[in-house]
Design a protein around this motif. Structure first.
Motif, PDB file in Angstrom:
ATOM      1  N   GLU A  93      77.682  75.076  36.248  1.00 44.97           N
ATOM      2  CA  GLU A  93      78.010  73.948  35.369  1.00 44.97           C
ATOM      3  C   GLU A  93      78.326  74.443  33.956  1.00 44.97           C
ATOM      4  O   GLU A  93      79.281  73.983  33.327  1.00 44.97           O
ATOM      5  CB  GLU A  93      76.855  72.952  35.331  1.00 44.97           C
ATOM      6  CG  GLU A  93      77.171  71.702  34.541  1.00 44.97           C
ATOM      7  CD  GLU A  93      76.014  70.712  34.570  1.00 44.97           C
ATOM      8  OE1 GLU A  93      75.844  70.023  33.564  1.00 44.97           O
ATOM      9  OE2 GLU A  93      75.303  70.638  35.584  1.00 44.97           O
ATOM     10  N   LEU A  94      77.548  75.389  33.469  1.00 48.12           N
ATOM     11  CA  LEU A  94      77.801  75.947  32.137  1.00 48.12           C
ATOM     12  C   LEU A  94      79.146  76.666  32.096  1.00 48.12           C
ATOM     13  O   LEU A  94      79.894  76.561  31.124  1.00 48.12           O
ATOM     14  CB  LEU A  94      76.686  76.914  31.738  1.00 48.12           C
ATOM     15  CG  LEU A  94      75.366  76.286  31.292  1.00 48.12           C
ATOM     16  CD1 LEU A  94      74.321  77.366  31.075  1.00 48.12           C
ATOM     17  CD2 LEU A  94      75.559  75.479  30.029  1.00 48.12           C
ATOM     18  N   GLN A  95      79.450  77.401  33.171  1.00 46.63           N
ATOM     19  CA  GLN A  95      80.730  78.102  33.219  1.00 46.63           C
ATOM     20  C   GLN A  95      81.893  77.118  33.210  1.00 46.63           C
ATOM     21  O   GLN A  95      82.903  77.325  32.533  1.00 46.63           O
ATOM     22  CB  GLN A  95      80.800  78.995  34.449  1.00 46.63           C
ATOM     23  CG  GLN A  95      79.902  80.209  34.366  1.00 46.63           C
ATOM     24  CD  GLN A  95      79.862  80.993  35.668  1.00 46.63           C
ATOM     25  OE1 GLN A  95      80.266  80.488  36.711  1.00 46.63           O
ATOM     26  NE2 GLN A  95      79.344  82.206  35.601  1.00 46.63           N
ATOM     27  N   ILE A  96      81.758  76.026  33.943  1.00 49.16           N
ATOM     28  CA  ILE A  96      82.808  74.999  33.978  1.00 49.16           C
ATOM     29  C   ILE A  96      82.952  74.356  32.597  1.00 49.16           C
ATOM     30  O   ILE A  96      84.065  74.151  32.113  1.00 49.16           O
ATOM     31  CB  ILE A  96      82.501  73.944  35.056  1.00 49.16           C
ATOM     32  CG1 ILE A  96      82.652  74.581  36.442  1.00 49.16           C
ATOM     33  CG2 ILE A  96      83.416  72.736  34.918  1.00 49.16           C
ATOM     34  CD1 ILE A  96      82.173  73.704  37.573  1.00 49.16           C
ATOM     35  N   GLN A  97      81.827  74.054  31.949  1.00 43.37           N
ATOM     36  CA  GLN A  97      81.886  73.474  30.607  1.00 43.37           C
ATOM     37  C   GLN A  97      82.558  74.438  29.630  1.00 43.37           C
ATOM     38  O   GLN A  97      83.370  74.025  28.800  1.00 43.37           O
ATOM     39  CB  GLN A  97      80.483  73.122  30.114  1.00 43.37           C
ATOM     40  CG  GLN A  97      79.885  71.910  30.791  1.00 43.37           C
ATOM     41  CD  GLN A  97      78.451  71.665  30.332  1.00 43.37           C
ATOM     42  OE1 GLN A  97      77.871  72.478  29.634  1.00 43.37           O
ATOM     43  NE2 GLN A  97      77.896  70.538  30.752  1.00 43.37           N
ATOM     44  N   ASN A  98      82.224  75.713  29.733  1.00 46.63           N
ATOM     45  CA  ASN A  98      82.845  76.707  28.848  1.00 46.63           C
ATOM     46  C   ASN A  98      84.353  76.789  29.083  1.00 46.63           C
ATOM     47  O   ASN A  98      85.132  76.877  28.147  1.00 46.63           O
ATOM     48  CB  ASN A  98      82.210  78.082  29.045  1.00 46.63           C
ATOM     49  CG  ASN A  98      80.824  78.162  28.442  1.00 46.63           C
ATOM     50  OD1 ASN A  98      80.461  77.363  27.586  1.00 46.63           O
ATOM     51  ND2 ASN A  98      80.044  79.123  28.899  1.00 46.63           N
ATOM     52  N   MET A 105      76.383  88.925  30.288  1.00 46.94           N
ATOM     53  CA  MET A 105      75.103  88.701  30.947  1.00 46.94           C
ATOM     54  C   MET A 105      74.979  87.211  31.252  1.00 46.94           C
ATOM     55  O   MET A 105      75.187  86.370  30.393  1.00 46.94           O
ATOM     56  CB  MET A 105      73.992  89.184  30.027  1.00 46.94           C
ATOM     57  CG  MET A 105      72.646  89.205  30.667  1.00 46.94           C
ATOM     58  SD  MET A 105      71.467  90.060  29.616  1.00 46.94           S
ATOM     59  CE  MET A 105      71.286  91.550  30.511  1.00 46.94           C
ATOM     60  N   THR A 106      74.643  86.874  32.457  1.00 48.08           N
ATOM     61  CA  THR A 106      74.561  85.478  32.871  1.00 48.08           C
ATOM     62  C   THR A 106      73.223  84.890  32.470  1.00 48.08           C
ATOM     63  O   THR A 106      72.230  85.610  32.300  1.00 48.08           O
ATOM     64  CB  THR A 106      74.724  85.368  34.405  1.00 48.08           C
ATOM     65  OG1 THR A 106      73.621  86.030  35.006  1.00 48.08           O
ATOM     66  CG2 THR A 106      76.041  85.960  34.861  1.00 48.08           C
ATOM     67  N   VAL A 135      66.606  79.604  35.703  1.00 48.47           N
ATOM     68  CA  VAL A 135      67.889  78.904  35.659  1.00 48.47           C
ATOM     69  C   VAL A 135      68.499  78.930  37.051  1.00 48.47           C
ATOM     70  O   VAL A 135      68.599  79.976  37.677  1.00 48.47           O
ATOM     71  CB  VAL A 135      68.847  79.582  34.641  1.00 48.47           C
ATOM     72  CG1 VAL A 135      70.229  78.947  34.727  1.00 48.47           C
ATOM     73  CG2 VAL A 135      68.290  79.487  33.247  1.00 48.47           C
ATOM     74  N   ARG A 136      68.879  77.762  37.538  1.00 48.06           N
ATOM     75  CA  ARG A 136      69.442  77.665  38.882  1.00 48.06           C
ATOM     76  C   ARG A 136      70.922  78.014  38.870  1.00 48.06           C
ATOM     77  O   ARG A 136      71.597  77.981  37.845  1.00 48.06           O
ATOM     78  CB  ARG A 136      69.272  76.234  39.398  1.00 48.06           C
ATOM     79  CG  ARG A 136      67.807  75.863  39.616  1.00 48.06           C
ATOM     80  CD  ARG A 136      67.685  74.544  40.342  1.00 48.06           C
ATOM     81  NE  ARG A 136      68.742  73.618  39.990  1.00 48.06           N
ATOM     82  CZ  ARG A 136      68.557  72.391  39.521  1.00 48.06           C
ATOM     83  NH1 ARG A 136      67.345  71.947  39.325  1.00 48.06           N
ATOM     84  NH2 ARG A 136      69.572  71.606  39.254  1.00 48.06           N
ATOM     85  N   ALA A 137      71.437  78.365  40.016  1.00 44.95           N
ATOM     86  CA  ALA A 137      72.849  78.739  40.157  1.00 44.95           C
ATOM     87  C   ALA A 137      73.752  77.565  39.797  1.00 44.95           C
ATOM     88  O   ALA A 137      74.821  77.740  39.212  1.00 44.95           O
ATOM     89  CB  ALA A 137      73.130  79.205  41.576  1.00 44.95           C
TER      90      ALA A 137
END
Length: 81
Positions: A17-22, A1-2, A10-12
């Motif tokens: 950015e969170l996905q890249i950090q992960n 779940m995003t 929460v903006r796209a």
């Protein structure tokens, strides 16, 4: 779940950015795991080498002891004759 599905505010860009950090964190952890596995392999290799050296040294000492024993037996045989 995003995060966007949980919180519509929460903006796209934040989600991306969170996905890249992960992904960055996962890659870092993969590198650490790889380094840890490599180090463990090197330690095992060193331990095997130490064991091989000990076995070779023991065999050499055994041969030396056998030769000394043979010399002593020959010397004793000469004295008895």
């Amino acid at each position: 779940m995003t995060p966007a599905a949980i919180d519509p505010t929460v903006r796209a860009e934040q989600t991306t950015e969170l996905q890249i950090q992960n992904r960055t964190l996962e890659m870092h952890l993969l590198q650490e795991s790889l380094a840890r596995a490599h180090m463990q392999e090197r330690l095992q290799e060193a331990e095997h080498q130490r064991l091989a050296i000990r076995v070779a040294r023991a065999a050499k000492l055994k041969r030396r002891a056998e030769r000394a024993s043979l010399r002593a037996r020959k010397a004793l045989a000469v004295v008895v004759m």
